[in-house]
Structures are given as C-alpha cells and as structure tokens.
Write an enzyme that holds these catalytic residues in place. Structure first.
Site, PDB file in Angstrom:
ATOM      1  N   LYS A 147       0.833  -1.203   0.000  1.00 11.84           N
ATOM      2  CA  LYS A 147       0.000   0.000   0.000  1.00 11.84           C
ATOM      3  C   LYS A 147       0.871   1.258   0.000  1.00 11.84           C
ATOM      4  O   LYS A 147       0.647   2.171  -0.799  1.00 11.84           O
ATOM      5  CB  LYS A 147      -0.878  -0.040   1.263  1.00 11.84           C
ATOM      6  N   ASP A 207       1.704  -0.912  12.267  1.00 12.43           N
ATOM      7  CA  ASP A 207       0.490  -1.395  11.598  1.00 12.43           C
ATOM      8  C   ASP A 207       0.144  -2.835  11.960  1.00 12.43           C
ATOM      9  O   ASP A 207      -0.975  -3.288  11.724  1.00 12.43           O
ATOM     10  CB  ASP A 207       0.648  -1.283  10.069  1.00 12.43           C
ATOM     11  N   LYS A 245      -4.819   6.049  14.585  1.00 11.52           N
ATOM     12  CA  LYS A 245      -4.833   5.298  13.317  1.00 11.52           C
ATOM     13  C   LYS A 245      -6.286   5.230  12.805  1.00 11.52           C
ATOM     14  O   LYS A 245      -7.129   6.006  13.241  1.00 11.52           O
ATOM     15  CB  LYS A 245      -4.233   3.906  13.523  1.00 11.52           C
ATOM     16  N   ARG A 257      -6.601   2.187  17.995  1.00 15.15           N
ATOM     17  CA  ARG A 257      -6.301   0.744  17.991  1.00 15.15           C
ATOM     18  C   ARG A 257      -5.938   0.194  19.368  1.00 15.15           C
ATOM     19  O   ARG A 257      -5.927  -1.024  19.544  1.00 15.15           O
ATOM     20  CB  ARG A 257      -5.198   0.435  16.966  1.00 15.15           C
TER      21      ARG A 257
END
Ligand code: S3P
Length: 431
Positions: free
Chosen positions: A23, A313, A340, A344
């Site tokens: 990505k 991530d 994020k 999270r």
C-alpha cells in the site's frame, strides 16, 4: 453492511502467492509519477480502495492512466490541473498527508477530503510545519481536520525536526522541500519507513541521508520516471504469518514480499515469541524483495517497546499472537495507535475482552494475558486491520466479525486467500 463468520481450521502447509501488493509503495508510485515528465511503468499496483483513490486523484490532477490488468502506465500532465471538485482520499492517512506536502507549493486551490474515519484524524502534524514555511492550509478545527483546503504558495527552505517518527510527516515535508526555494532538511526521533527516500533517490532526486536526517535539494528538472513492480505488502502478509503462528503444526511460505527492514519488525517479534521465521531474498530494485517462511512453534509472552514505527500497523495482529501465548505480553511507547484508522489501543482491547481474554489499556499501549480464546462476535470499528486480525483469531476459536467492508481498502482478496488455508467463511449481509 457485511459481517463474516470464520470457523476454526486444522493445520496447513501452503505456499501463498498473490498477497495484496504494498500500500505504501503503491500510493507513492502514483503520486511520484507526477514528478517526472515521462510515463512511469508500474506493475502490480495495489487495487485496494485507498490506492485507487490516490490514482483517481493523480488523474484529477491531469495524469492519464493506461492499465491492462497487469501493467499500469501513468503519463504525467505537462502542467498540473486545478480540479473543479474535492480530491477524495478515502480512508487513507498516507494519501491525504503526502498530498498536503505535494500540493502546498503547486499553483491552484485544492480540497482534500476522505471518509468519516479519515475526517477525524489529526492533520496539524503536517499543516503546522507546512504553514511555518509559507503554505496556506486550512480546514475544520483550524486546519487539523479534513476537509483540508490548500492554496499553493512559494515555500521557503527549512530545517524541520519532527517530534514523531512518522513516515507520513517525513514524506510530506520531503515532497514540499522538492519545490522550496533552497535546500531543506527533515529529521525524525527514530527511523520510520523509508520508501519515499528510496524511490525519489531512484528517480534521480538529490536527497542525502545521514542517519535520521534527510537533506533535500529542490528539483532543477523533472525526475526520471518510475519503473517498478510493487511487491506484496509485509503488513498484509503478516495476517497469514499470524495464522501459521497460532495454528499448531502449520507452515506457510509467503511469496514475493517486501523485505525492507522498517517493515518486517513484527515478524521479528513473532520469532522472539517462538515462531520459526526465515527470509529468502531474491531481488533488490528500489527495495529488497523475497519470500518469508513461517513455521509454527509454541508461543511464549513478549514485551514490545522498541522499534515501534517498524511494526505500528501490525500491533492489532500481534495482539492475537499475545492472546495465544503463554504468559503476559505487552506493547508500550505506541501512543500513535490512538490516531490510526481507529483508536487501535481501545478497539484491540475491547475485542480481545469479548473473546474472553484479559487485556488492559495503557495510555501508550496495552497488556494481554494469554489463554484460550472463546468464540465471540466482535466489531471492526471500520478499521481494516482490526477486522483482519480478528478474522485470523477466528481460525482458532470461531469468530464473527461485524462490518468487514473496510478490508477492501487494503486487501481486496483477503478472504479468498484465507479460504486457501482451508478456512470456512460464512457471509452475512445486514442493513
Ligand atoms: C505509512 C506510514 C505509517 C503507517 C501507515 C502507512 C506510509 O503512518 O501507519 O499505514 O505509507 O507512510 P505514520 O506515518 O502516521 O506513522
């Protein structure tokens, strides 16, 4: 809204090809193609919702795109267009923040916006340093929240020491510096992913890296075009590494994955927990690329507090390994998780508790006491990585994940690949 029920599986031994491509590199490939005056050739561009938003933005700015289902050719415009509509960044923090730096010096007026989640993520970390060098940027909450309006201005050279290790902040400032009126510098407290520096250097930009400092000389002429094949995304591949790590007797070979050191730290954490990991590098074009072999081993607890930007991530996925390990694991120094696609720290802990796992929040992380997960229904909170992490948890105990549409932002073929492991997935569509 789509929900999915993932049922428990038995052990597997498989080679996995076709994992969603990277990505971060795809966003950059589309945007950086505008820095050349010749067509860029990009193979395996990620067809996720977010990266397609970036591609449409590049088209709105005047580029033309030819795509035959495999190779994409992006031809930059002679002069950037000022689009008569907003530029939709979807769910992507990378798209909106890199575009802020890129557009800050371009003649014209541009409005960047995104979905309800992106519209609540902080943008002052980019807007303020850009404003300090002459950029005209505004938005809701004094420029902190999208929609973000930018009127391109001449930018002064600068020296910016970022208080956070963020590749998005660093990249936005590097892009702004390419068009400033003299050489500039950006530094960060610890190294964040470095794709921007590698790709721009590969295109011929005069960028010098000295430890945590990047010196950028303004462009004297258009850069060379890009010619690259985007490798599989190590953050997406990690969900399948996790599947092998929590399923006794399993083994998986993840093919053609980006092996950049700033992206594979979560695999190193799994190794410390007892999973067997090996890397087989086979090429190096802009970035090292190869296969990752992951073999089950009993999981023991771990404390993670270093190199956080290199695994930021993957932390929701790592929490599932923690829940399957013996003992109490923790993550600290990871306050960035709160801003994020969802908070999270909160969303991971809430879902783990629903699965009967003892988990506690800290301001900058959480702790998890490993035991047996129980079957549960959990939320995605509109966050692709939360949805995929808990879908993988379902392979050990059976889980229903509500609102899985967000997975298409980064990993459109996630469930097809999950089925290759032998997973039984039931679709549920609700209002
Ligand atoms: C990204 C940088 C990271 C990461 C995000 C992608 C990038 O964000 O979490 O998914 O492509 O530059 P931060 O820069 O906010 O840490």
């Amino acid at each position: 809204m789509k929900s999915l029920h993932v049922k428990p599986i038995k052990s597997f031994d498989i080679t996995l090809c076709g994992i969603a491509t990277d990505k971060s590199i795809s966003h950059r490939a589309a945007l950086f193609s505008l820095l050349s005056d010749k067509p860029s050739i990009i193979k395996n561009y990620l067809q996720g919702e977010d990266t397609m938003c970036t591609l449409h933005i590049v088209q709105s700015l005047g580029a033309s795109v030819a795509y035959d289902g495999d190779v994409m050719i992006i031809t930059p415009p002679q002069k950037l267009q000022e689009p008569p509509h907003i530029l939709d960044c979807g769910n992507s923090g990378t798209a909106i923040r890199l575009l802020m730096g890129f557009l800050a010096s371009k003649p014209g007026f541009f409005v960047l916006h995104g979905d309800e989640y992106l519209a609540n993520r902080p943008m002052l970390r980019i807007a303020n340093p850009l404003r300090s060098i002459g950029a005209q940027i505004d938005g809701r909450d004094n420029g902190n929240l999208a929609p973000i309006g930018i009127r391109g201005q001449k930018l002064s050279p600068f020296e910016y020491a970022s208080p956070i290790a963020s590749a998005q902040v660093k990249s936005a400032m590097i892009l702004a510096a390419l068009n400033a009126s003299g050489p500039s510098g950006v530094s960060e407290p610890t190294l964040s992913r470095d794709h921007t520096e590698r790709m721009l250097q590969g295109m011929g930009a005069n960028i010098q890296i000295d430890g945590l400092h990047v010196k950028i000389h303004p462009l004297q002429e258009p850069l060379k075009p890009l010619e690259l094949t985007v490798p599989s995304d190590p953050s997406s591949a990690f969900f399948f590494a996790l599947a092998a790590a929590i399923t006794p007797g399993s083994k998986i070979l993840l093919k053609d994955v980006l092996l950049n050191q700033t992206r594979i730290e979560a695999y190193e954490v799994l190794r410390r927990m007892g999973t067997k990991i090996s890397y087989i590098q086979h090429s190096n074009i802009y970035e090292p690329i190869g296969d990752i072999l992951v073999e089950y081993g009993p999981l023991k607890c771990v404390d993670v507090d270093a190199n956080i930007p290199w695994l930021i991530d993957e932390i929701p996925a790592l929490s599932i390994a923690f829940a399957n390990a013996q003992g109490k694991s923790s993550v600290k120094n990871a306050k960035e998780l709160r801003v994020k696609e969802s908070d999270r720290i909160a969303t991971t802990v809430q879902n783990l508790r629903k699965c009967g796992i003892e988990a506690n929040e800290f301001e900058d992380g959480f702790e998890v006491v490993g035991s047996k997960l129980k079957s549960a229904s959990v939320q995605s909170y509109g966050d692709h990585r939360i949805a995929m992490s808990f879908a993988i948890a379902g392979l050990s105990c059976g889980i229903e994940v509500e609102d899985t549409d967000c997975i298409a932002t980064s990993f459109p073929n996630f469930f097809q690949l999950l089925e290759k492991l032998g997973a039984d997935i039931e679709d549920k569509i609700s209002e």
